[in-house]
Design a protein around this motif. Structure first.
Motif, PDB file in Angstrom:
ATOM      1  N   GLU A 170       0.826  -1.200   0.000  1.00 45.22           N
ATOM      2  CA  GLU A 170       0.000   0.000   0.000  1.00 45.22           C
ATOM      3  C   GLU A 170       0.867   1.259   0.000  1.00 45.22           C
ATOM      4  OE1 GLU A 170      -4.134   1.456   2.049  1.00 45.22           O
ATOM      5  OE2 GLU A 170      -2.692   0.447   3.346  1.00 45.22           O
ATOM      6  N   TYR A 171       1.954   1.240   0.771  1.00 44.82           N
ATOM      7  CA  TYR A 171       2.827   2.422   0.829  1.00 44.82           C
ATOM      8  C   TYR A 171       3.484   2.665  -0.530  1.00 44.82           C
ATOM      9  CZ  TYR A 171       6.356   5.771   2.226  1.00 44.82           C
ATOM     10  OH  TYR A 171       7.117   6.895   2.308  1.00 44.82           O
ATOM     11  N   PHE A 172       4.066   1.623  -1.095  1.00 41.52           N
ATOM     12  CA  PHE A 172       4.768   1.780  -2.368  1.00 41.52           C
ATOM     13  C   PHE A 172       3.805   2.204  -3.477  1.00 41.52           C
ATOM     14  CE2 PHE A 172       6.031   0.024  -6.490  1.00 41.52           C
ATOM     15  CZ  PHE A 172       7.237   0.689  -6.666  1.00 41.52           C
ATOM     16  N   THR A 173       2.604   1.608  -3.505  1.00 40.38           N
ATOM     17  CA  THR A 173       1.630   1.945  -4.537  1.00 40.38           C
ATOM     18  C   THR A 173       1.188   3.403  -4.413  1.00 40.38           C
ATOM     19  OG1 THR A 173       0.819  -0.338  -4.556  1.00 40.38           O
ATOM     20  CG2 THR A 173      -0.591   1.328  -5.559  1.00 40.38           C
ATOM     21  N   GLY A 174       0.874   3.831  -3.193  1.00 47.23           N
ATOM     22  CA  GLY A 174       0.456   5.219  -2.973  1.00 47.23           C
ATOM     23  C   GLY A 174       1.552   6.201  -3.334  1.00 47.23           C
ATOM     24  N   TRP A 175       2.784   5.890  -2.934  1.00 50.79           N
ATOM     25  CA  TRP A 175       3.918   6.770  -3.237  1.00 50.79           C
ATOM     26  C   TRP A 175       4.140   6.866  -4.744  1.00 50.79           C
ATOM     27  CZ3 TRP A 175       8.453   5.540  -5.803  1.00 50.79           C
ATOM     28  CH2 TRP A 175       9.437   6.548  -5.826  1.00 50.79           C
ATOM     29  N   ALA A 176       4.140   5.725  -5.430  1.00 52.87           N
ATOM     30  CA  ALA A 176       4.396   5.703  -6.872  1.00 52.87           C
ATOM     31  C   ALA A 176       3.316   6.470  -7.634  1.00 52.87           C
ATOM     32  CB  ALA A 176       4.478   4.261  -7.373  1.00 52.87           C
ATOM     33  N   MET A 177       2.052   6.281  -7.251  1.00 54.65           N
ATOM     34  CA  MET A 177       0.962   6.965  -7.957  1.00 54.65           C
ATOM     35  C   MET A 177       1.028   8.471  -7.767  1.00 54.65           C
ATOM     36  SD  MET A 177      -2.267   4.363  -7.417  1.00 54.65           S
ATOM     37  CE  MET A 177      -3.347   5.284  -8.513  1.00 54.65           C
ATOM     38  N   GLU A 178       1.411   8.915  -6.564  1.00 55.96           N
ATOM     39  CA  GLU A 178       1.514  10.361  -6.354  1.00 55.96           C
ATOM     40  C   GLU A 178       2.674  10.944  -7.154  1.00 55.96           C
ATOM     41  OE1 GLU A 178       1.393  13.759  -2.885  1.00 55.96           O
ATOM     42  OE2 GLU A 178       2.187  11.775  -2.365  1.00 55.96           O
ATOM     43  N   GLN A 179       3.798  10.209  -7.241  1.00 59.50           N
ATOM     44  CA  GLN A 179       4.927  10.698  -8.021  1.00 59.50           C
ATOM     45  C   GLN A 179       4.582  10.805  -9.498  1.00 59.50           C
ATOM     46  OE1 GLN A 179       7.680  11.803  -6.326  1.00 59.50           O
ATOM     47  NE2 GLN A 179       6.343  11.227  -4.621  1.00 59.50           N
ATOM     48  N   ILE A 180       3.815   9.847  -9.992  1.00 56.69           N
ATOM     49  CA  ILE A 180       3.482   9.812 -11.420  1.00 56.69           C
ATOM     50  C   ILE A 180       2.377  10.803 -11.767  1.00 56.69           C
ATOM     51  CG2 ILE A 180       2.559   8.377 -13.288  1.00 56.69           C
ATOM     52  CD1 ILE A 180       3.872   5.969 -11.835  1.00 56.69           C
ATOM     53  N   PHE A 181       1.297  10.805 -10.957  1.00 49.19           N
ATOM     54  CA  PHE A 181       0.104  11.576 -11.313  1.00 49.19           C
ATOM     55  C   PHE A 181      -0.076  12.859 -10.502  1.00 49.19           C
ATOM     56  CE2 PHE A 181      -1.104   7.023 -12.090  1.00 49.19           C
ATOM     57  CZ  PHE A 181      -1.039   7.088 -13.472  1.00 49.19           C
ATOM     58  N   HIS A 182       0.754  13.075  -9.463  1.00 47.01           N
ATOM     59  CA  HIS A 182       0.674  14.267  -8.606  1.00 47.01           C
ATOM     60  C   HIS A 182      -0.625  14.310  -7.803  1.00 47.01           C
ATOM     61  CE1 HIS A 182       3.836  16.787 -11.039  1.00 47.01           C
ATOM     62  NE2 HIS A 182       4.250  15.554 -10.739  1.00 47.01           N
TER      63      HIS A 182
END
Length: 279
Positions: A82-94
């Motif tokens: 959950e942490y990695f997915t949330g972090w990655a999505m915010e980096q990609i999509f802001h």
């Protein structure tokens, strides 16, 4: 248990994506008092639950007879996901498509203690109760029909991921373009605010912003007015399809936030809500 082939693992992933979508859509719909097709995707699937279930099953294989370790390993494995997915999505999509910033004992808003403990409880329920009938169902399916089902799902899943990612990128573009308009407008306002006889202060401001300070106030005003108009034209001519994309993904994620572009993101959400009320 756990002696599964690839097609069976894919089937489990499909089933738990669907179960997760049903549970979360019902919860969010009840919370907002209206039906919400929850999740990043269009279809009735929440991949994080599918991946979470698979990770829980795999991580608890060595300790499947120890309830405490099932709870611990399941909680840790799903929380890291959950942490990695949330972090990655915010980096990609802001944009944060879920946010625990105001929950007790959270880490960067991607995970929190309450949700981690819930993952641990889910691990116990999954391995001890839920997975048994699902396992029997999947193992009872002949190999060829199971393979066909998995392939059809895989094709649909990839298509849904691509179209949903496009919606998220369109939302990101709209946010950035609106922010560009606001930024240029602020700079133009500052230029107008300087008195003509305050040239030293005006030049210091331009130097600080990395702008050419050998230009006159009038020249810079015209330059920024042209840039501002060009930015507004880009926003105005943005296709209706792109705006629909942004609306769709926000409607599926009513609790989403953007700390990188907070003001503009909230402004977009408000405008979308106003448009819905007028329809």
């Amino acid at each position: 248990m756990f002696a599964y082939n690839l097609w069976q693992w894919i089937a489990f992933f499909i089933i738990y994506c669907l179960i997760g979508w049903i549970g979360e859509s019902l919860y969010v719909s009840w919370e907002h008092r209206k039906w919400v097709n929850r999740g990043f995707l269009h279809g009735p699937f929440l991949p994080i639950y599918g991946f979470g279930a698979v990770i829980i099953l795999i991580s608890t294989i060595p300790v499947r007879n120890n309830y405490f370790l099932i709870f611990l390993f399941g909680m840790l494995g799903a929380t890291l996901l959950e942490y990695f997915t949330g972090w990655a999505m915010e980096q990609i999509f802001h944009v944060k498509y879920w946010d625990y910033t105001y929950d007790f004992c959270n880490l960067h808003g991607y995970i929190c203690l309450g949700c981690s403990l819930t993952w641990g409880v889910c691990a116990l329920l999954l391995t001890g109760l839920v997975h048994t009938p699902i396992e029997k169902l999947v193992l009872s399916l002949p190999a060829v029909p199971l393979m066909v089902i998995d392939i059809i799902f895989a094709v649909y899943f990839i298509w849904d991921m691509i179209t949903s990612a496009q919606e998220a990128f369109d939302l990101k573009k709209i946010i950035l373009e609106n922010e560009e308009v606001q930024r240029l407008q602020k700079r133009l306002d500052v230029i107008h605010a300087f008195a003509e006889d305050d040239k030293t202060k005006f030049q210091d401001y331009l130097k600080e912003k990395g702008l050419e300070f050998n230009k006159s106030k009038e020249e810079l005003t015209e330059e920024f007015q042209n840039r501002l108009q060009a930015a507004r034209d880009r926003v105005d001519h943005r296709s209706q399809k792109m705006r629909k994309h942004a609306t769709r993904i926000l409607s599926r994620n009513p609790g989403s936030v953007s700390f990188k572009h907070k003001a503009e993101f909230e402004s977009i959400k408000e405008r979308i809500n106003e448009l819905r009320k007028t329809k």
